[in-house]
Design a protein around this motif. Structure first.
Motif, mmCIF file in Angstrom:
data_model
loop_
_atom_site.group_PDB
_atom_site.id
_atom_site.type_symbol
_atom_site.label_atom_id
_atom_site.label_comp_id
_atom_site.label_asym_id
_atom_site.label_seq_id
_atom_site.Cartn_x
_atom_site.Cartn_y
_atom_site.Cartn_z
ATOM 1 N N LEU A 243 0.864 -1.177 0.000
ATOM 2 C CA LEU A 243 0.000 0.000 0.000
ATOM 3 C C LEU A 243 0.898 1.223 0.000
ATOM 4 N N GLN A 244 0.740 2.084 -1.005
ATOM 5 C CA GLN A 244 1.620 3.238 -1.143
ATOM 6 C C GLN A 244 0.800 4.518 -1.334
ATOM 7 N N PRO A 245 1.207 5.599 -0.691
ATOM 8 C CA PRO A 245 0.561 6.876 -1.005
ATOM 9 C C PRO A 245 0.776 7.203 -2.480
ATOM 10 N N GLU A 246 -0.272 7.666 -3.130
ATOM 11 C CA GLU A 246 -0.224 7.805 -4.585
ATOM 12 C C GLU A 246 0.840 8.790 -5.058
ATOM 13 N N PHE A 247 1.208 9.772 -4.201
ATOM 14 C CA PHE A 247 2.235 10.712 -4.646
ATOM 15 C C PHE A 247 3.600 10.044 -4.815
ATOM 16 N N LEU A 248 3.815 8.882 -4.160
ATOM 17 C CA LEU A 248 5.088 8.168 -4.316
ATOM 18 C C LEU A 248 5.127 7.288 -5.562
ATOM 19 N N VAL A 249 3.974 6.808 -6.015
ATOM 20 C CA VAL A 249 3.956 5.830 -7.109
ATOM 21 C C VAL A 249 3.253 6.354 -8.350
ATOM 22 N N ASN A 271 -4.353 12.651 4.491
ATOM 23 C CA ASN A 271 -4.362 14.075 4.179
ATOM 24 C C ASN A 271 -2.959 14.649 4.215
ATOM 25 N N VAL A 272 -2.693 15.575 3.301
ATOM 26 C CA VAL A 272 -1.467 16.366 3.345
ATOM 27 C C VAL A 272 -1.836 17.692 4.001
ATOM 28 N N ASN A 273 -1.242 17.958 5.165
ATOM 29 C CA ASN A 273 -1.607 19.114 5.972
ATOM 30 C C ASN A 273 -0.432 20.061 6.160
ATOM 31 N N LEU A 274 -0.734 21.337 6.193
ATOM 32 C CA LEU A 274 0.219 22.362 6.618
ATOM 33 C C LEU A 274 -0.139 22.745 8.043
ATOM 34 N N ILE A 275 0.804 22.620 8.967
ATOM 35 C CA ILE A 275 0.523 22.987 10.346
ATOM 36 C C ILE A 275 1.450 24.109 10.781
ATOM 37 N N THR A 276 0.920 24.994 11.603
ATOM 38 C CA THR A 276 1.669 26.132 12.127
ATOM 39 C C THR A 276 1.393 26.247 13.618
ATOM 40 N N PRO A 277 2.247 26.951 14.353
ATOM 41 C CA PRO A 277 2.017 27.124 15.789
ATOM 42 C C PRO A 277 0.707 27.846 16.060
ATOM 43 N N PRO A 278 0.190 27.759 17.299
ATOM 44 C CA PRO A 278 -1.063 28.444 17.626
ATOM 45 C C PRO A 278 -0.907 29.954 17.568
ATOM 46 N N GLY A 279 -2.029 30.633 17.468
ATOM 47 C CA GLY A 279 -2.009 32.089 17.350
ATOM 48 C C GLY A 279 -2.551 32.506 16.004
ATOM 49 N N MET A 280 -3.145 33.678 15.943
ATOM 50 C CA MET A 280 -3.824 34.111 14.726
ATOM 51 C C MET A 280 -2.927 34.908 13.785
ATOM 52 N N LEU A 293 2.664 27.018 -1.466
ATOM 53 C CA LEU A 293 2.539 25.561 -1.412
ATOM 54 C C LEU A 293 1.134 25.112 -1.791
ATOM 55 N N VAL A 294 0.126 25.870 -1.357
ATOM 56 C CA VAL A 294 -1.244 25.547 -1.760
ATOM 57 C C VAL A 294 -1.377 25.648 -3.272
ATOM 58 N N GLU A 295 -0.819 26.690 -3.832
ATOM 59 C CA GLU A 295 -0.899 26.907 -5.276
ATOM 60 C C GLU A 295 -0.291 25.743 -6.058
ATOM 61 N N HIS A 296 0.847 25.228 -5.590
ATOM 62 C CA HIS A 296 1.584 24.239 -6.375
ATOM 63 C C HIS A 296 1.302 22.784 -5.994
ATOM 64 N N HIS A 299 -3.123 21.067 -6.337
ATOM 65 C CA HIS A 299 -3.652 20.648 -7.633
ATOM 66 C C HIS A 299 -2.714 19.698 -8.362
ATOM 67 N N ALA A 300 -1.853 19.019 -7.606
ATOM 68 C CA ALA A 300 -0.988 18.004 -8.209
ATOM 69 C C ALA A 300 -1.857 16.877 -8.774
ATOM 70 N N PRO A 301 -1.357 16.132 -9.767
ATOM 71 C CA PRO A 301 -2.198 15.106 -10.411
ATOM 72 C C PRO A 301 -2.679 14.012 -9.461
ATOM 73 N N TRP A 302 -1.942 13.772 -8.380
ATOM 74 C CA TRP A 302 -2.329 12.753 -7.410
ATOM 75 C C TRP A 302 -3.180 13.314 -6.271
ATOM 76 N N ALA A 303 -3.409 14.622 -6.270
ATOM 77 C CA ALA A 303 -4.098 15.269 -5.152
ATOM 78 C C ALA A 303 -5.601 15.247 -5.353
ATOM 79 N N MET A 304 -6.326 14.855 -4.315
ATOM 80 C CA MET A 304 -7.777 14.976 -4.300
ATOM 81 C C MET A 304 -8.150 16.235 -3.526
#
Length: 320
Positions: A243-249, A271-280, A293-296, A299-304
Motif C-alpha cells: 500500500l503506497q501513497p499515490e504521490f510516491l507511485v 491528508n497532506v496538511n500544513l501545520i503552524t504554531p497556535p495564534g492568529m 505551497l497551496v498553489e503548487h 492541484h498536483a495530479p495525485w491530489a484529491m
C-alpha cells in the motif's frame, strides 16, 4: 530606570489643542472625554506646568502649551510615519522561514519548488529540516510543517492541502507470477511490504466502496520500514506488493512499471496538511510560503480536493 515618554498623552494633547475641546478631541480619537481630560492632567503633572487654560466655556493654550504644540505635532507625525513604514515592512515577505517536512515528500515535491519560490520572493530564505520523526514544531522553533497524516485535537493550526489515495500496487511481473488478488482474503498468500509508522502495520483494513463491506487482512512481508519510499526498488523488481501513497507511485503507475490491484477495495485516504504554531498572526513570509505551497501542491495530479480550509489540530506522524 528613566521614565518612558507618555506618547499617548502627547497625541491627545495635540488633538485637544487642534479642536479646542476635550469632547471633540475624544470623539476624533474614539475615547471618552474623561480619558482625554485625565491624559492632559497626567501630562501637565509630568512636565510640571499647565498646558491648557480651562474655563466653563472654552479651552486655550498656555504659553508653555503653545510652545510645545508644534513639537508635539512633529512628534505625532514622526510616530505615524514610523508606524506606516513598519507596516509596509511587515507586509513585504522577507526573512527566514523554518520548515519541517517528511523526508521523501520533501525531496520529491518541496525541493523542486524552492527555485520557483526564490524567484518570486528573493528576500525570503528557507531552513528546511527533512525528517520522518514526529517533532514538536513549537519547542523546536519551526514556523511551518507538512504532515502527511490524519490529525487529532490540539492547539496547532492546520490547513489541509489535499487528500491522497493509498492504492495497493505491485509490478506486472510480480502479478503475472503470483496472481492478481481481487479480495483482501487473498493477500495472505502474497508477499507484502509493511509500513511500520502506524498503529497496526500487520493488518490492512479495507473498505469496499460499492457495498460498504469492511475487511481486515493480516499480512506478512519481507520488508518492514518507516519510510514507504524504501519499498520502491523491491516493488519495481517484482518482490512483493504494498500500500503506497499515490504521490510516491504516481509516475510509476503512469509508466506501467507498477499496477494497481483490488481497485474496488480501498483503505482510508490520508491528508497532506500544513501545520503552524497556535495564534492568529503570521508573518508575511510564512503566509507567502503557505499560499505558494497551496498553489503548487493542492492541484498536483495525485491530489484529491481538500475537504476543509483551516482548523485547529495537533502534529501527527508523517506518512512518508
Amino acid at each position: 530606570m528613566q521614565n518612558v515618554p507618555d506618547l499617548e498623552a502627547w497625541a491627545i494633547f495635540t488633538r485637544v489643542a487642534e479642536t479646542g475641546s476635550f469632547a471633540k478631541a475624544a470623539a476624533v480619537l474614539g475615547i471618552s472625554q474623561p480619558t482625554a481630560s485625565k491624559a492632559i492632567a497626567r501630562l501637565e503633572q509630568r512636565v510640571g506646568t499647565m498646558l491648557l487654560y480651562r474655563t466653563t466655556r472654552q479651552l486655550s493654550l498656555t504659553p508653555t502649551g503653545e510652545a510645545l504644540r508644534e513639537q508635539a505635532l512633529a512628534l505625532l507625525a514622526h510616530a505615524e510615519l514610523f508606524e506606516s513604514e513598519a507596516s509596509a515592512h511587515a507586509l513585504e515577505p522577507q526573512g527566514l522561514v523554518r520548515m519541517n517536512a517528511p523526508m521523501s515528500f520533501g525531496l520529491k515535491y518541496l525541493a523542486p519548488l524552492l527555485p520557483i519560490f526564490f524567484d518570486r520572493y528573493p528576500n525570503v530564505d528557507i531552513d528546511l529540516a527533512l525528517s520522518d520523526q514526529l517533532v514538536d514544531i513549537v519547542s523546536c522553533g519551526f514556523d511551518l510543517a507538512i504532515r502527511v497524516a490524519d490529525l487529532g485535537d490540539s492547539s496547532l493550526r492546520a490547513r489541509q492541502l489535499c487528500s491522497v489515495r493509498r492504492p495497493l500496487v505491485a509490478s506486472p511481473a510480480y502479478l503475472d507470477k503470483h496472481g492478481r488478488p481481487t479480495h483482501p482474503s487473498e493477500l495472505e498468500g502474497h508477499t507484502a511490504f509493511i509500513y511500520t509508522n502506524q498503529s497496526t502495520p500487520e493488518y490492512w483494513r479495507f473498505h469496499r466502496t460499492s457495498t460498504g463491506e469492511e475487511y481486515s487482512a493480516p499480512v506478512h512481508g519481507r520488508i518492514r520500514t518507516n519510510n514507504a519510499e524504501a519499498f520502491l526498488p523491491a516493488l519495481l523488481a517484482g518482490h512483493g506488493l504494498a500500500l503506497q501513497p499515490e504521490f510516491l507511485v504516481w509516475d510509476a503507475l503512469q509508466r506501467g512499471e507498477l499496477e494497481q490491484v483490488m481497485c474496488d477495495w480501498r483503505i482510508a485516504d490520508i491528508n497532506v496538511n500544513l501545520i503552524t504554531p497556535p495564534g492568529m498572526l503570521r508573518t508575511a513570509r510564512v503566509t507567502a510560503l503557505i499560499d505558494f505551497l497551496v498553489e503548487h501542491l493542492a492541484h498536483a495530479p495525485w491530489a484529491m480536493p481538500a475537504v476543509e480550509q483551516e482548523t485547529i489540530h495537533p502534529a501527527a506522524a508523517a506518512y512518508d
